[in-house]
Scaffold this motif. Sequence first.
Motif, PDB file in Angstrom:
ATOM      1  N   TRP A 157       0.836  -1.199   0.000  1.00 13.99           N
ATOM      2  CA  TRP A 157       0.000   0.000   0.000  1.00 13.99           C
ATOM      3  C   TRP A 157       0.873   1.252   0.000  1.00 13.99           C
ATOM      4  N   GLY A 158       0.251   2.344  -0.405  1.00 15.09           N
ATOM      5  CA  GLY A 158       0.979   3.605  -0.431  1.00 15.09           C
ATOM      6  C   GLY A 158       0.037   4.777  -0.593  1.00 15.09           C
ATOM      7  N   ALA A 159       0.625   5.948  -0.762  1.00 20.37           N
ATOM      8  CA  ALA A 159      -0.148   7.181  -0.943  1.00 20.37           C
ATOM      9  C   ALA A 159      -0.043   7.626  -2.393  1.00 20.37           C
ATOM     10  N   GLY A 191       4.970   1.926   7.423  1.00 16.34           N
ATOM     11  CA  GLY A 191       4.741   0.647   6.763  1.00 16.34           C
ATOM     12  C   GLY A 191       4.313   0.754   5.319  1.00 16.34           C
ATOM     13  N   GLY A 192       4.317   1.959   4.755  1.00  9.93           N
ATOM     14  CA  GLY A 192       3.920   2.142   3.360  1.00  9.93           C
ATOM     15  C   GLY A 192       4.985   1.660   2.401  1.00  9.93           C
ATOM     16  N   ASP A 193       4.567   1.334   1.182  1.00 12.31           N
ATOM     17  CA  ASP A 193       5.458   0.717   0.205  1.00 12.31           C
ATOM     18  C   ASP A 193       5.746   1.593  -1.013  1.00 12.31           C
ATOM     19  N   PHE A 194       5.002   2.675  -1.190  1.00 14.57           N
ATOM     20  CA  PHE A 194       5.242   3.529  -2.350  1.00 14.57           C
ATOM     21  C   PHE A 194       4.507   4.857  -2.189  1.00 14.57           C
ATOM     22  N   VAL A 195       4.962   5.832  -2.988  1.00 19.20           N
ATOM     23  CA  VAL A 195       4.227   7.075  -3.204  1.00 19.20           C
ATOM     24  C   VAL A 195       3.963   7.169  -4.698  1.00 19.20           C
ATOM     25  N   ASN A 380      15.004   2.697   2.419  1.00 22.36           N
ATOM     26  CA  ASN A 380      13.985   2.430   3.432  1.00 22.36           C
ATOM     27  C   ASN A 380      13.218   1.135   3.148  1.00 22.36           C
ATOM     28  N   ASN A 381      13.785   0.321   2.239  1.00 29.94           N
ATOM     29  CA  ASN A 381      13.248  -1.025   1.944  1.00 29.94           C
ATOM     30  C   ASN A 381      11.802  -0.992   1.443  1.00 29.94           C
ATOM     31  N   MET A 382      11.464   0.028   0.673  1.00 26.01           N
ATOM     32  CA  MET A 382      10.133   0.079   0.065  1.00 26.01           C
ATOM     33  C   MET A 382      10.163  -0.750  -1.227  1.00 26.01           C
ATOM     34  N   PRO A 383       9.319  -1.756  -1.365  1.00 25.55           N
ATOM     35  CA  PRO A 383       9.369  -2.645  -2.537  1.00 25.55           C
ATOM     36  C   PRO A 383       9.157  -1.940  -3.876  1.00 25.55           C
ATOM     37  N   ILE A 384       8.381  -0.846  -3.868  1.00 28.21           N
ATOM     38  CA  ILE A 384       8.148  -0.084  -5.099  1.00 28.21           C
ATOM     39  C   ILE A 384       8.774   1.298  -4.989  1.00 28.21           C
ATOM     40  N   GLY A 385       8.544   1.977  -3.906  1.00 29.66           N
ATOM     41  CA  GLY A 385       9.154   3.292  -3.672  1.00 29.66           C
ATOM     42  C   GLY A 385       8.409   4.407  -4.359  1.00 29.66           C
ATOM     43  N   ILE A 386       8.696   4.620  -5.624  1.00 30.83           N
ATOM     44  CA  ILE A 386       8.025   5.663  -6.399  1.00 30.83           C
ATOM     45  C   ILE A 386       7.275   5.002  -7.544  1.00 30.83           C
ATOM     46  N   TYR A 387       6.040   5.418  -7.724  1.00 28.81           N
ATOM     47  CA  TYR A 387       5.382   5.009  -8.961  1.00 28.81           C
ATOM     48  C   TYR A 387       4.968   6.257  -9.729  1.00 28.81           C
TER      49      TYR A 387
END
Length: 721
Positions: A157-159, A191-195, A380-387
């Motif tokens: 999940w992310g913003a 705990g977010g995975d992307f922005v 920060n170990n975000m699986p996607i990071g930026i989309y």
Amino acid sequence: MKNKSLNDLATEAGIASEYTNAYGEQQAIPTEIRHRILKAMSADTPVDRPVFHLHTSSVVPSLPKVKVLTQGQIAVLPLSDTDNYQWQIHTEQGEIFHGCCQRQLALPIELPLGYHTLTLITEVEQETLSQKQSVQLIVAPERCYEPKALIQDEKLWGACVQLYTLRSENNWGIGDFGDLKYMLQELAQHGGDFVGLNPLHAIYPAMPESASPYSPSSRHWLNIIYIAVNQVEDFRQNAEAQIWWHSPETQSKLQQARQAEWVDYTTVMALKMDALRLAYPQFKSRPDDDIQQIDFQKFVLKGGKNLYSQATYDALHHQLYEENNAYWGWPVWPKKYREPDSEAVKAFCHSHPQEVAFFLWLQWLADTQLAECFTASQNNNMPIGIYRDLAVGVAQGGSETWCNRNIYCTKASIGAPPDILGPRGQNWGLPPMNPHELKAQSYQPFIELLRSNMSHCGALRIDHVMSLLRLWWIPQGETADKGVYVHYPVDDLLAILALESQRNHCMVIGEDLGIVPEEIVNKLRERAVYSYKVFYFERNEQGEYRSPEEYPQQAMATITTHDLPTLRGFWQARDLSLGESIGLYPDKTLLAELHTDRKRCKQELLANLIRHGYLPEPEIRSTENAQDASQQTTLSKQAELPLSVSINQAIHRYIAHSNCALLGLQPEDWLDMANPVNIPGTTMEYPNWRRKLTTTLETMFADTHINQLLQAVGEARKQSL
């Protein structure tokens, strides 16, 4: 016979004669519209020959210029005569495949992924180099890239934010790459995975009020207004720049820009350009062996002609627009500047080398800061990071059309046909790519576009992904309802998308809202292009909202989008009242039906949240026989009340439990905002692309209620595994 001939050419060119409209009915396209689009598509092509001519050689007329295939696929190229041929395939990796053939060429199934060159020559003409026929072979994987976390069935999940809407204690009145880095770090801690971002495409430094991220100057380069000036080392170290920065006049303008309710693009751009022009001499004074100078030169070399043309366009546009603000784009520039390779343009570059170099530097700064944001997400170990987001088109008078004139049909624009929410249709004012010229250029413009937008990110959202199959073309000067669908080589484009996705380790999300033809649904799924599921629209034939487990896994779920009302706006029917006030709903009967349907939606939404345990059962004082009627009355009354915190959070938890692999949430809904960021189908009627968030990032992430909401979302995503 002439009309019949034109109709045949239109059909062969992929111009539809009918389509299924938003009401499920077959709708015929007037012959005149088809003919006008054919003319727009082949403006420089005689109508007595097909516009889809493949530019084949006289030696082997049957061979296409480009052949796209999936790795391991059996592919045969038919040849036009009985001559004996020798062939060679030079792979991108340096391997050579060769052999002899007659009548047909069966391509080796062991070809590696990539872009290869097939050369074919008749045996009797082996020594005649001019007789050689070359074909671009593109070998693609079956599926797009997917991060390891998704392959392991994790729920991410992310913003999803419009970057310009962000407020902070440090930005200059518009969200910037400094804010993006801060948000990535904060979201990772929650705990977010992307922005997810709006398109970051280059717009117009000379005309900052032309602010739509979906109507850019170029999709290859970045919007320099997102540069975080205070993070530019040469700005911080330049004495003159710091005197300017600390002056009362600058600080006063800065505070006005920060406190403004709407983004003041003119003031912000003026401040940033003044600051960066002061900083640029400091950068120029760096020695040749300075690491930043080396990185800059590498960036310019890699960007090549396309980057130089972008900088030239911005520098030239800046000068021309200062002279006359009627010069909004190259179609109305003095004639001598309308061709990028003209002598006048070359003379301008020769006489203004530092101005062009300045705009090259700005692109480098923007690219460097975006790269730093992506690195921060990875650290920060975000699986996607930026989309990132790839817009469906570009503005008519921008640098992308200036640089590659042949690929765009400027006598037409793209949009969407009328539908229930947009009864007048949409005309986006963007010239379409010519699908036949695209193929004639071996799809290189599409390939370069993907590479530009798959850099510094882990996912790419393709706006209006149905454009890979078809686009709604509107003849110049017509309204959106006078359009027609034009088809594109969808299988080739999807294959190339998969290849570039794997190479760039960038997953793909396809925005598939609106009228979605059935034929593209399976193609997207098989290629691992993730679907886009908006909570508002996920209802069955009975009008019931789909339960979380009914959502597909290969998709991203979201409550709303930038083109739809916020959660509070939806609840208050703010979109309908705004639309009425600016004339989007001239049919009052339709408007009344939409209001009635919205009320039903809210009642069904409440019933669904109660049914699945996200809201408590309402207290109903009635006899058993009248319980259903009383419950309906209670729900009806609740639907008339303002959106409560409990309902807002219940909806967030509901969608967080969805089976979708991805979840994207909007900060506007965390902040309970009512006004939209954009109203489709409008230009000057509403201040689109300017509405900011109501509070700063620092305040938002310090808010106890928002932290509790994000914690609940994270827990729900883990529970949905």
